[in-house]
Design an enzyme around this catalytic site. Structure first.
Site, PDB file in Angstrom:
ATOM      1  N   ASN A  10     -30.090 -22.293  46.286  1.00 32.60           N
ATOM      2  CA  ASN A  10     -28.981 -21.444  45.018  1.00 32.60           C
ATOM      3  C   ASN A  10     -28.376 -20.750  45.579  1.00 32.60           C
ATOM      4  O   ASN A  10     -29.000 -19.206  45.097  1.00 32.60           O
ATOM      5  CB  ASN A  10     -29.311 -21.101  43.713  1.00 32.60           C
ATOM      6  N   LYS A  12     -25.844 -18.495  44.757  1.00 33.21           N
ATOM      7  CA  LYS A  12     -25.339 -17.345  43.980  1.00 33.21           C
ATOM      8  C   LYS A  12     -23.984 -17.237  44.256  1.00 33.21           C
ATOM      9  O   LYS A  12     -23.212 -17.660  44.867  1.00 33.21           O
ATOM     10  CB  LYS A  12     -25.873 -15.836  43.558  1.00 33.21           C
ATOM     11  N   HIS A  96     -27.340 -21.916  34.580  1.00 30.37           N
ATOM     12  CA  HIS A  96     -28.318 -21.022  35.187  1.00 30.37           C
ATOM     13  C   HIS A  96     -28.304 -20.216  34.112  1.00 30.37           C
ATOM     14  O   HIS A  96     -27.600 -19.646  33.580  1.00 30.37           O
ATOM     15  CB  HIS A  96     -27.747 -20.699  36.471  1.00 30.37           C
ATOM     16  N   GLU A  98     -27.960 -16.975  35.163  1.00 37.38           N
ATOM     17  CA  GLU A  98     -27.135 -15.861  34.556  1.00 37.38           C
ATOM     18  C   GLU A  98     -25.584 -16.205  33.861  1.00 37.38           C
ATOM     19  O   GLU A  98     -25.010 -15.923  33.821  1.00 37.38           O
ATOM     20  CB  GLU A  98     -27.132 -15.758  36.138  1.00 37.38           C
ATOM     21  N   GLU A 168     -37.310 -21.288  34.964  1.00 35.85           N
ATOM     22  CA  GLU A 168     -36.551 -20.393  35.941  1.00 35.85           C
ATOM     23  C   GLU A 168     -36.695 -19.179  34.443  1.00 35.85           C
ATOM     24  O   GLU A 168     -36.232 -18.483  33.495  1.00 35.85           O
ATOM     25  CB  GLU A 168     -35.068 -20.203  36.049  1.00 35.85           C
ATOM     26  N   GLY A 174     -35.206 -12.637  40.688  1.00 38.12           N
ATOM     27  CA  GLY A 174     -34.288 -11.333  41.247  1.00 38.12           C
ATOM     28  C   GLY A 174     -34.688 -10.536  40.787  1.00 38.12           C
ATOM     29  O   GLY A 174     -34.216  -8.877  41.499  1.00 38.12           O
ATOM     30  N   SER A 214     -37.893 -15.902  42.285  1.00 39.43           N
ATOM     31  CA  SER A 214     -38.672 -14.982  43.141  1.00 39.43           C
ATOM     32  C   SER A 214     -39.321 -16.064  43.712  1.00 39.43           C
ATOM     33  O   SER A 214     -40.284 -14.887  44.582  1.00 39.43           O
ATOM     34  CB  SER A 214     -39.345 -13.660  42.824  1.00 39.43           C
TER      35      SER A 214
END
Ligand code: PEP
Length: 250
Positions: A10, A12, A96, A98, A168, A174, A214
């Site tokens: 990904n 991003k 996701h 985010e 996730e 992150g 991560s």
């Protein structure tokens, strides 16, 4: 039953088309002999056609990071399933964290997108995961099951085979804080059990559940050798060809 792992990158909101092309040119030779796992890159929408062209004929698939549920319409800034397919992509991320956090993507929207992806023959990678407060309050299982029930509402087991799930934990995305292999494997077991209830035991056995949060070359092997972990969704460590290749070739 053996599940073919998927390593998904990904990117991003990183990489221009030129940067994406340079990545692919450096990356493909590093994974050319890889047949054990599937590999998919998720560039930004503006780099999609560039990455599709650069990966043509290789062992690397391409997907979008997000997709709208409607066939077409007045949805400024969005990308439809037909556009994704016409650009040569085969996969999409859905839900996701985010998107959930910054763009108010709810379980209902995830569900609409999932229906569209399956109807249009796109491989959906449905992302779920708890935030730190939920984990600390002992609510991880509840949160995961609620997200799964919301995402899979109205999905027929016969249509569910292409679905990929990405677990996730939001506190690991992150942040450099990876879930231990045991924490990840526990969550994957919970997810598989719930999929058996919602869809069917056969789908639960065959569905691929990726871990994301991560993942890097140093921890890939410990995570990816867990029985219930069928690949990884990689953010930060997927931005450099060597680093993603080291994860693919763990
Ligand atoms: C992600 O974006 O899905 C992700 C897991 O990011 P990172 O690997 O950087 O934690």
């Amino acid at each position: 039953m053996s599940r073919k792992a998927l390593i998904a990158a990904n990117w991003k909101m990183y990489k221009t088309p030129a940067e994406a092309k340079a990545f692919v040119e450096a990356f493909l030779p590093l994974v050319a002999n890889q047949t054990r796992d599937e590999i998919a890159l998720f560039p930004s929408a503006t780099s999609l056609t560039t990455v599709v062209a650069a990966t043509a004929g290789s062992n690397v698939a391409v997907g979008l990071q997000n997709m709208h549920w409607a066939e077409e319409g007045a949805y400024t800034g969005e990308t439809s399933a037909a556009m994704l397919k016409a650009a040569g992509a085969t996969h999409t991320l859905i839900g996701h964290s985010e998107r959930r956090q910054y763009f108010n993507e709810t379980d209902e929207l995830v569900n609409l997108k999932l229906h569209t992806a399956l109807r249009r023959g796109i491989v959906p990678v449905v992302c779920i995961g708890e935030v730190l407060d939920e984990r600390e309050a002992g609510k991880t299982a509840d949160v995961l099951c609620t997200q799964l029930r919301g995402a899979f509402s109205g999905i027929a087991p016969e249509a569910a085979a292409p679905i990929v799930i990405a677990y996730e934990p939001v506190w690991a995305i992150g942040t450099g804080k990876t879930a231990t292999p045991e924490i990840a494997a526990d969550a994957h077991k919970i997810i598989r059990r719930e999929v058996a209830q919602i869809l069917s035991p056969a789908i639960a056995e065959s569905v691929r559940i990726l871990y994301g949060g991560s993942v890097k070359p140093e921890n890939a092997s410990a995570l990816l050798t867990q029985h219930d972990i069928d690949g990884a969704l990689v953010g930060g460590a997927s931005l450099k060809p060597d680093s993603l290749a080291a994860i693919v070739n763990y």
